[in-house]
Scaffold this active site. Structure first.
Site, PDB file in Angstrom:
ATOM      1  N   LYS A  81       0.866  -1.187   0.000  1.00  0.00           N
ATOM      2  CA  LYS A  81       0.000   0.000   0.000  1.00  0.00           C
ATOM      3  C   LYS A  81       0.893   1.224   0.000  1.00  0.00           C
ATOM      4  O   LYS A  81       1.987   1.205   0.582  1.00  0.00           O
ATOM      5  CB  LYS A  81      -0.852   0.006   1.278  1.00  0.00           C
ATOM      6  CG  LYS A  81      -2.057   0.889   1.209  1.00  0.00           C
ATOM      7  CD  LYS A  81      -3.245   0.176   0.587  1.00  0.00           C
ATOM      8  CE  LYS A  81      -4.411   1.102   0.359  1.00  0.00           C
ATOM      9  NZ  LYS A  81      -5.552   0.425  -0.227  1.00  0.00           N
ATOM     10  N   GLY A 185     -24.079   2.840  -2.565  1.00  0.00           N
ATOM     11  CA  GLY A 185     -23.252   3.436  -3.610  1.00  0.00           C
ATOM     12  C   GLY A 185     -22.902   2.387  -4.643  1.00  0.00           C
ATOM     13  O   GLY A 185     -23.712   1.516  -4.973  1.00  0.00           O
ATOM     14  N   VAL A 187     -20.934  -0.244  -4.583  1.00  0.00           N
ATOM     15  CA  VAL A 187     -20.996  -1.646  -4.150  1.00  0.00           C
ATOM     16  C   VAL A 187     -22.395  -1.994  -3.619  1.00  0.00           C
ATOM     17  O   VAL A 187     -23.044  -2.933  -4.101  1.00  0.00           O
ATOM     18  CB  VAL A 187     -19.922  -1.924  -3.064  1.00  0.00           C
ATOM     19  CG1 VAL A 187     -20.112  -3.304  -2.466  1.00  0.00           C
ATOM     20  CG2 VAL A 187     -18.529  -1.787  -3.667  1.00  0.00           C
TER      21      VAL A 187
HETATM   22  P1  NAD Z   1     -19.315   4.608  -2.721  1.00  0.00           P
HETATM   23  O1  NAD Z   1     -18.740   5.917  -2.306  1.00  0.00           O
HETATM   24  O2  NAD Z   1     -19.722   4.399  -4.130  1.00  0.00           O
HETATM   25  O3  NAD Z   1     -20.604   4.274  -1.813  1.00  0.00           O
HETATM   26  C1  NAD Z   1     -20.635   4.458  -0.435  1.00  0.00           C
HETATM   27  C2  NAD Z   1     -22.057   4.881  -0.089  1.00  0.00           C
HETATM   28  O4  NAD Z   1     -22.183   4.896   1.330  1.00  0.00           O
HETATM   29  C3  NAD Z   1     -22.404   6.291  -0.585  1.00  0.00           C
HETATM   30  O5  NAD Z   1     -23.632   6.242  -1.271  1.00  0.00           O
HETATM   31  C4  NAD Z   1     -22.481   7.127   0.694  1.00  0.00           C
HETATM   32  O6  NAD Z   1     -23.404   8.164   0.612  1.00  0.00           O
HETATM   33  C5  NAD Z   1     -22.911   6.068   1.689  1.00  0.00           C
HETATM   34  N1  NAD Z   1     -22.632   6.364   3.089  1.00  0.00           N
HETATM   35  C6  NAD Z   1     -21.558   6.986   3.644  1.00  0.00           C
HETATM   36  N2  NAD Z   1     -21.683   7.043   4.973  1.00  0.00           N
HETATM   37  C7  NAD Z   1     -22.851   6.428   5.291  1.00  0.00           C
HETATM   38  C8  NAD Z   1     -23.529   6.164   6.504  1.00  0.00           C
HETATM   39  N3  NAD Z   1     -23.056   6.564   7.669  1.00  0.00           N
HETATM   40  N4  NAD Z   1     -24.696   5.492   6.450  1.00  0.00           N
HETATM   41  C9  NAD Z   1     -25.215   5.098   5.258  1.00  0.00           C
HETATM   42  N5  NAD Z   1     -24.627   5.336   4.074  1.00  0.00           N
HETATM   43  C10 NAD Z   1     -23.447   5.986   4.098  1.00  0.00           C
HETATM   44  O7  NAD Z   1     -18.235   3.533  -2.243  1.00  0.00           O
HETATM   45  P2  NAD Z   1     -18.162   2.002  -2.690  1.00  0.00           P
HETATM   46  O8  NAD Z   1     -17.156   1.854  -3.749  1.00  0.00           O
HETATM   47  O9  NAD Z   1     -19.548   1.473  -2.874  1.00  0.00           O
HETATM   48  O10 NAD Z   1     -17.519   1.341  -1.381  1.00  0.00           O
HETATM   49  C11 NAD Z   1     -18.295   1.051  -0.244  1.00  0.00           C
HETATM   50  C12 NAD Z   1     -17.439   0.315   0.788  1.00  0.00           C
HETATM   51  O11 NAD Z   1     -16.917  -0.880   0.209  1.00  0.00           O
HETATM   52  C13 NAD Z   1     -16.205   1.109   1.283  1.00  0.00           C
HETATM   53  O12 NAD Z   1     -15.972   0.755   2.623  1.00  0.00           O
HETATM   54  C14 NAD Z   1     -15.076   0.562   0.420  1.00  0.00           C
HETATM   55  O13 NAD Z   1     -13.827   0.688   1.062  1.00  0.00           O
HETATM   56  C15 NAD Z   1     -15.501  -0.891   0.310  1.00  0.00           C
HETATM   57  N6  NAD Z   1     -14.950  -1.602  -0.848  1.00  0.00           N
HETATM   58  C16 NAD Z   1     -15.223  -1.150  -2.107  1.00  0.00           C
HETATM   59  C17 NAD Z   1     -14.718  -1.858  -3.200  1.00  0.00           C
HETATM   60  C18 NAD Z   1     -15.022  -1.429  -4.613  1.00  0.00           C
HETATM   61  O14 NAD Z   1     -14.764  -2.216  -5.527  1.00  0.00           O
HETATM   62  N7  NAD Z   1     -15.574  -0.251  -4.834  1.00  0.00           N
HETATM   63  C19 NAD Z   1     -13.938  -2.999  -2.996  1.00  0.00           C
HETATM   64  C20 NAD Z   1     -13.705  -3.452  -1.697  1.00  0.00           C
HETATM   65  C21 NAD Z   1     -14.215  -2.736  -0.626  1.00  0.00           C
END
Ligand code: NAD
Length: 355
Positions: A81, A185, A187
């Site tokens: 990282k 969001g 995911v």
């Molecule tokens: P994203 O930003 O597209 O979606 C996150 C969503 O969560 C947003 O809609 C945001 O408004 C909402 N949010 C934030 N705080 C909140 C709360 N307190 N209560 C309810 N909703 C809340 O991000 P993403 O890419 O969907 O990632 C989501 C999670 O998955 C993160 O923790 C990320 O680290 C993890 N993750 C993502 C991936 C990937 O491929 N994108 C891979 C592994 C892990």
């Protein structure tokens, strides 16, 4: 000041490099936790840290997390990282990215970088102008591995939830299974759509009320306030927003039988895994269930290096192995009395030669 190698987050990392480039103003840390299975792979975070120690902690913890995630996903990659220490205005210049790219390149492929918080696809495309050790680049065509990892992460989580429902509730389908999703969001929204297609009952929440309502209308689901989602009575609570939500208070509020979602670092502290188990809640270790995206971007990288087929079916085949890996963890947990997160950590450590 404590030396960083005596800090609790230091875990026999193979290399921790401080990168300083006076001309561009770049300050970065590259941490390689393990290259036992292959080059250390993991994204670059661009963040303003109040204290430099916090940047070091992030680099150490996140690189170890990547070792575990890549190992459990069956990828020929180790864990690494990078963090770039931004100023309070988060000034990011092409010169900084160029200096960072040169530092990655100088490691000769021991570290393979990608996007993370604060780093866009365009930033990574700029880094890739100066080094080949980059994954997560845009791809052309629908049949190629790579591109946006979100849908692949969502697919793995969906399959993992189905496996958890089978293990805990003895049900072979999602018909009428109630899933409460925190965060819809990239995911969480993808998981919700896949679940809706299979007849699950959904309760959604997001700090963006508009996003929640739009998806609820599309999927004929219900929206609740974001501070209410963790206490919704349901079969599955699926966290897809923030980390560290599973603490004493959060676990105390849960009214579910399964926790399975994509957010990284869901357990606030190591004792929270056993606490979930004590409450009779089945937990899907986050770095096992959310590996779909890393599988896709890694295969895209290996394809560019001529080391793997450039085929989206290969990505799907590997994502389809996630439920089996979870089942193996849960069975071992049932046998030994360790919680699933403890079993996963132990298996991952063995895979990286630290058993
Ligand atoms: P994203 O930003 O597209 O979606 C996150 C969503 O969560 C947003 O809609 C945001 O408004 C909402 N949010 C934030 N705080 C909140 C709360 N307190 N209560 C309810 N909703 C809340 O991000 P993403 O890419 O969907 O990632 C989501 C999670 O998955 C993160 O923790 C990320 O680290 C993890 N993750 C993502 C991936 C990937 O491929 N994108 C891979 C592994 C892990």
């Amino acid at each position: 000041m404590t030396a960083f190698w005596t800090e609790t987050d230091f875990d026999d990392h193979e290399l921790v490099q401080l990168v300083r480039d006076r001309k561009s103003g770049l300050t970065a840390i590259i941490a390689l936790h393990s290259t036992h299975l292959g080059p250390g792979a993991g994204g670059t975070r661009f963040w303003h840290y109040a204290e430099p120690e916090a940047a070091m902690r992030d680099a150490l913890r996140l690189s170890r997390g990547m070792s575990y995630k890549n190992a459990m996903a069956g990828l020929p990659m180790g864990g690494g990282k990078a963090v770039i220490l931004a100023d309070s205005d988060k000034t990011k210049t092409p010169e900084m990215l160029a200096a960072f790219a040169d530092a990655v390149d100088a490691l000769g492929g021991q570290y393979v970088t990608a996007e993370d918080v604060g780093i866009s696809e365009a930033d990574m495309a700029a880094v890739a102008q100066r080094t080949q050790y980059v994954s997560g680049l845009p791809v052309e065509g629908e049949d190629a591995a790579g591109g946006d990892p979100g849908p692949f992460t969502a697919l793995g989580i969906f399959l993992g939830i189905k496996a958890a429902v089978k293990h805990k509730l003895g049900k072979d389908n999602m018909d009428g299974v109630h899933v409460a999703l925190q965060g819809v969001g990239s995911v969480g929204g993808g998981v919700a759509r896949l679940l809706a297609k299979e007849g699950a009952k959904l309760t959604l929440s997001d700090i963006s009320e508009d996003r929640c309502r739009a998806l609820a209308t599309e999927l004929d689901a219900e929206c609740v306030a974001s501070d209410a989602i963790m206490s919704v009575p349901c079969d599955v609570f699926s966290p897809n927003a923030l980390g560290a939500i599973l603490d004493d208070d959060g676990i105390g509020r849960l009214d579910c039988k399964i926790v399975a979602g994509g957010a990284n670092n869901q357990l606030k502290r190591p004792e929270h895994g056993p606490l979930l188990a004590k409450r009779g809640i089945l937990y899907a270790p986050d770095y096992v269930i959310n590996a779909g995206g890393i599988i896709s971007v890694t295969l895209e990288y290996l394809c560019r290096q001529d080391e793997a087929p450039c085929d989206i079916n290969e990505v799907r085949k590997r994502i389809a192995l996630i439920p089996g890996r979870l089942e193996e963890i849960w069975q071992e947990s049932d046998k030994t009395g360790e919680s699933p997160d403890q079993v996963a950590d132990r298996l991952a450590q063995a895979l990286i030669g630290r058993g």
